[in-house]
Design a protein around this motif. Structure first.
Motif, PDB file in Angstrom:
ATOM      1  N   ILE A   1      29.060   6.892  -1.359  1.00 24.81           N
ATOM      2  CA  ILE A   1      29.269   7.939  -0.368  1.00 24.81           C
ATOM      3  C   ILE A   1      30.368   7.691   0.292  1.00 24.81           C
ATOM      4  O   ILE A   1      31.318   8.650   0.425  1.00 24.81           O
ATOM      5  N   ALA A   2      30.695   6.475   0.843  1.00 26.61           N
ATOM      6  CA  ALA A   2      31.900   6.299   1.620  1.00 26.61           C
ATOM      7  C   ALA A   2      33.024   6.153   1.059  1.00 26.61           C
ATOM      8  O   ALA A   2      34.152   6.709   1.542  1.00 26.61           O
ATOM      9  N   GLN A   3      33.121   5.492  -0.264  1.00 26.63           N
ATOM     10  CA  GLN A   3      34.080   5.296  -1.072  1.00 26.63           C
ATOM     11  C   GLN A   3      34.467   6.612  -1.462  1.00 26.63           C
ATOM     12  O   GLN A   3      35.823   7.067  -1.787  1.00 26.63           O
ATOM     13  N   SER A   4      33.489   7.800  -1.862  1.00 26.09           N
ATOM     14  CA  SER A   4      33.976   8.834  -2.567  1.00 26.09           C
ATOM     15  C   SER A   4      34.665   9.855  -1.457  1.00 26.09           C
ATOM     16  O   SER A   4      35.586  10.725  -1.748  1.00 26.09           O
ATOM     17  N   ALA A   5      34.144   9.790  -0.059  1.00 26.71           N
ATOM     18  CA  ALA A   5      34.858  10.355   0.959  1.00 26.71           C
ATOM     19  C   ALA A   5      36.127   9.858   1.321  1.00 26.71           C
ATOM     20  O   ALA A   5      37.078  10.701   1.414  1.00 26.71           O
ATOM     21  N   ALA A   6      36.178   8.559   1.163  1.00 22.23           N
ATOM     22  CA  ALA A   6      37.652   8.067   1.338  1.00 22.23           C
ATOM     23  C   ALA A   6      38.752   8.535   0.066  1.00 22.23           C
ATOM     24  O   ALA A   6      39.725   8.727   0.527  1.00 22.23           O
ATOM     25  N   MET A   7      38.128   8.645  -0.965  1.00 16.82           N
ATOM     26  CA  MET A   7      39.181   8.947  -2.115  1.00 16.82           C
ATOM     27  C   MET A   7      39.911  10.361  -1.886  1.00 16.82           C
ATOM     28  O   MET A   7      40.810  10.623  -2.136  1.00 16.82           O
ATOM     29  N   HIS A   8      38.862  11.376  -1.131  1.00 14.40           N
ATOM     30  CA  HIS A   8      39.350  12.647  -0.966  1.00 14.40           C
ATOM     31  C   HIS A   8      39.623  13.117   0.538  1.00 14.40           C
ATOM     32  O   HIS A   8      39.772  14.086   0.883  1.00 14.40           O
ATOM     33  N   GLU A   9      39.883  11.791   1.109  1.00 13.34           N
ATOM     34  CA  GLU A   9      40.101  11.998   2.695  1.00 13.34           C
ATOM     35  C   GLU A   9      39.347  12.749   3.632  1.00 13.34           C
ATOM     36  O   GLU A   9      39.803  13.596   4.380  1.00 13.34           O
TER      37      GLU A   9
ATOM     38  N   THR B   1      10.882   4.024  -0.961  1.00 17.18           N
ATOM     39  CA  THR B   1      11.765   4.913  -1.464  1.00 17.18           C
ATOM     40  C   THR B   1      12.626   5.139  -0.028  1.00 17.18           C
ATOM     41  O   THR B   1      12.101   5.048   1.109  1.00 17.18           O
ATOM     42  N   THR B   2      13.729   5.762  -0.103  1.00 22.67           N
ATOM     43  CA  THR B   2      14.504   6.268   1.067  1.00 22.67           C
ATOM     44  C   THR B   2      15.137   7.588   0.603  1.00 22.67           C
ATOM     45  O   THR B   2      15.853   7.692  -0.312  1.00 22.67           O
ATOM     46  N   LYS B   3      15.054   8.477   1.589  1.00 24.07           N
ATOM     47  CA  LYS B   3      15.543   9.887   1.384  1.00 24.07           C
ATOM     48  C   LYS B   3      16.637  10.018   2.309  1.00 24.07           C
ATOM     49  O   LYS B   3      16.624   9.798   3.623  1.00 24.07           O
ATOM     50  N   MET B   4      17.879  10.454   1.835  1.00 22.33           N
ATOM     51  CA  MET B   4      19.362  10.539   2.652  1.00 22.33           C
ATOM     52  C   MET B   4      19.646  11.856   2.570  1.00 22.33           C
ATOM     53  O   MET B   4      19.950  12.308   1.401  1.00 22.33           O
ATOM     54  N   ALA B   5      20.243  12.368   3.589  1.00 21.63           N
ATOM     55  CA  ALA B   5      21.235  13.562   3.462  1.00 21.63           C
ATOM     56  C   ALA B   5      22.636  13.251   3.994  1.00 21.63           C
ATOM     57  O   ALA B   5      22.736  12.502   5.041  1.00 21.63           O
ATOM     58  N   ALA B   6      23.677  13.340   3.000  1.00 25.34           N
ATOM     59  CA  ALA B   6      24.877  13.006   3.376  1.00 25.34           C
ATOM     60  C   ALA B   6      25.769  14.286   3.440  1.00 25.34           C
ATOM     61  O   ALA B   6      25.562  15.345   2.909  1.00 25.34           O
ATOM     62  N   TYR B   7      26.452  14.502   4.656  1.00 23.37           N
ATOM     63  CA  TYR B   7      27.274  15.403   5.118  1.00 23.37           C
ATOM     64  C   TYR B   7      28.843  14.977   4.750  1.00 23.37           C
ATOM     65  O   TYR B   7      29.179  14.133   5.514  1.00 23.37           O
ATOM     66  N   PHE B   8      29.529  15.811   4.082  1.00 20.78           N
ATOM     67  CA  PHE B   8      30.986  15.734   3.888  1.00 20.78           C
ATOM     68  C   PHE B   8      31.713  16.552   4.591  1.00 20.78           C
ATOM     69  O   PHE B   8      31.497  18.103   4.577  1.00 20.78           O
ATOM     70  N   GLU B   9      32.936  16.332   5.368  1.00 16.33           N
ATOM     71  CA  GLU B   9      33.567  17.304   6.142  1.00 16.33           C
ATOM     72  C   GLU B   9      35.098  17.032   5.677  1.00 16.33           C
ATOM     73  O   GLU B   9      35.647  15.818   5.825  1.00 16.33           O
TER      74      GLU B   9
END
Length: 433
Positions: free
Chosen positions: A306-314, A215-223
């Motif tokens: 996560i990277a592409q979703s962030a890019a979509m919304h700048e 398993t890998t547990k990740m926290a993603a932070y969007f700004e």
């Protein structure tokens, strides 16, 4: 002689979450020191940079001060300040021999314990004193068993070295890796880990346990950028929308033909008001798989989404690994040895060398792998106890008669393996050390 029931109930009343086990760890240090063990704790026992999912400085300090108020030895907990709550007890025997280690986890869960009259800790007066925290997985029993074992072996009447590892932050699979990175397993020839319960009834012992998932547990932070949702929405960059885009696409990752998989986004939070474009958002996600390779691929895909979703919304984003584990492969020889010794303990009546009764994921996996990588052997056992509710439930409890039996079993295992001539086709210890 140690009162195991009283000790377990004291620990149950004072449940501490991962990396905040100040009072618990301080009691462990005191007991081990009194029994004549060499004791490593604080930064001597755990690698600070390798800790995963460390609580905020404010949470750590609040827990530290609470431990002091509740009687923790100030000189001991000072060395643990900031979340250095691992404890290692080491005792050398009267002659050379192998190094045998036992691992015990200490942390509790953020669960509000039941106040119903049919919940035994409530009825018997030892329910959690820390509202919202609870020993709902049996780690109070594990710590008690570890100290009971320490007392039984304190005579040093064996060959070799016993190492008792009291680990913080098993919940969320966060703490074992940092103990491994500190080198605490590097000299171990034989490692025994165990868990109480896991749907195994009282009186039954499993020498090993299969089915643990990587398993890998990740926290993603969007700004993003906040803006007025009515007057100037085009000037905003909606962080919560980016996180929601990631959530939906993460759950759309296909299943794998090469091994069972799990995906879950367990937390999504962000925003401050209905008329404000959310500037920030936070998401907590986990991947799991029966194989380490498939889990790594799941993690890669999650990171990409996560990277592409962030890019979509700048948006800007960052990802933090807050927990991890790998599959466990126990050594058959140690599993068989454990069952041979269990058959000599009164109260144990049913036995399995191994069973597929995993409880999900376990960060003892890192300890087991390190020992095996260096030529040693390891197993993960299950000691049964009937439970009135599942693990991680507000009414979870254990049957306390399992405690002295478990201590006796581990003592027998220790004395069996702590012999100068004991060997299970292992690499020569001196070559590894």
């Amino acid at each position: 002689m140690m009162d195991l029931i009283a000790l377990r109930r004291d620990l149950h009343q004072h449940p501490e979450l991962g990396f905040t086990e100040f009072r618990t760890a301080a009691k462990v240090v005191e007991q081990l020191t009194a029994l004549g063990y060499e004791v490593l704790y604080g930064q001597d026992a755990i690698d600070g940079e390798s800790r995963r999912g460390l609580p905020s400085p404010e949470v750590l300090e609040d827990a530290y001060q609470r431990a002091l108020r509740d009687g923790a030895n100030p000189q001991i907990v000072e060395k643990m300040r900031g979340g250095y709550t691992a404890v290692i007890g080491i005792l050398k025997g009267k002659a050379p021999g192998p190094t045998v280690a036992f691992r015990f986890d200490m942390d509790a869960l953020p669960i509000l314990e039941s106040t119903d009259h049919d919940h035994y800790p409530q009825a018997a007066g030892f329910r959690s004193l820390y509202e919202g925290n609870m020993h709902a997985c049996g780690h109070d029993g594990h710590t008690t068993i570890g100290l009971g074992l320490a007392e039984k072996l304190a005579d040093g009447n064996f060959s070799g070295t016993v190492k008792l590892i009291f680990q913080p932050a098993e919940e969320g699979v966060r703490g074992a890796y940092a103990v491994v990175q500190k080198g605490m397993l590097d000299d171990v020839d034989y490692l025994f880990c165990h868990h109480l319960g896991t749907n195994v009834p009282l009186g039954e012992v499993h020498g090993s346990c299969a089915g643990f998932l990587a398993t890998t547990k990740m926290a993603a932070y969007f700004e993003g950028v906040s803006a007025h949702a009515g007057a100037s929405p085009e000037q905003g960059r909606n962080a919560l929308l980016g996180a929601a885009t990631a959530l939906l696409n993460i759950h759309a990752i296909p299943r794998f033909s090469t091994g069972e998989t799990r995906i879950n986004v367990g937390v999504l939070e962000g925003g401050t008001a209905a008329n404000i474009i959310p500037q920030s958002a936070r998401m907590v996600v986990e991947t799991r798989s029966a194989t380490e390779e498939v889990n790594q691929e799941l993690e890669r895909r999650v990171r990409n989404i996560i990277a592409q979703s962030a890019a979509m919304h700048e948006l800007n984003y960052r990802i933090e690994v807050i927990g991890a584990a790998i599959p466990i492969h126990s050594d058959q020889e140690l599993a068989e040895l454990a069952i041979e010794e269990a058959k000599q303990v009164e109260g144990f009546t049913a036995f399995q060398v191994g069973a597929a009764n995993s409880i999900g994921s376990e960060d003892a996996s890192f300890m087991i792998r390190r020992v095996q990588e260096r030529g040693g052997k390891a197993t993960y056992m299950v000691i049964g106890t009937d439970i009135p509710a599942p693990h991680h439930h507000p009414k979870f409890d254990i049957q306390e008669e399992v405690l002295p039996r478990s201590v006796k079993l581990l003592e027998r295992i220790a004395r069996r393996t702590l012999q100068a001539e004991f060997s299970l086709s292992r690499a020569e210890g001196e070559d590894r050390k």
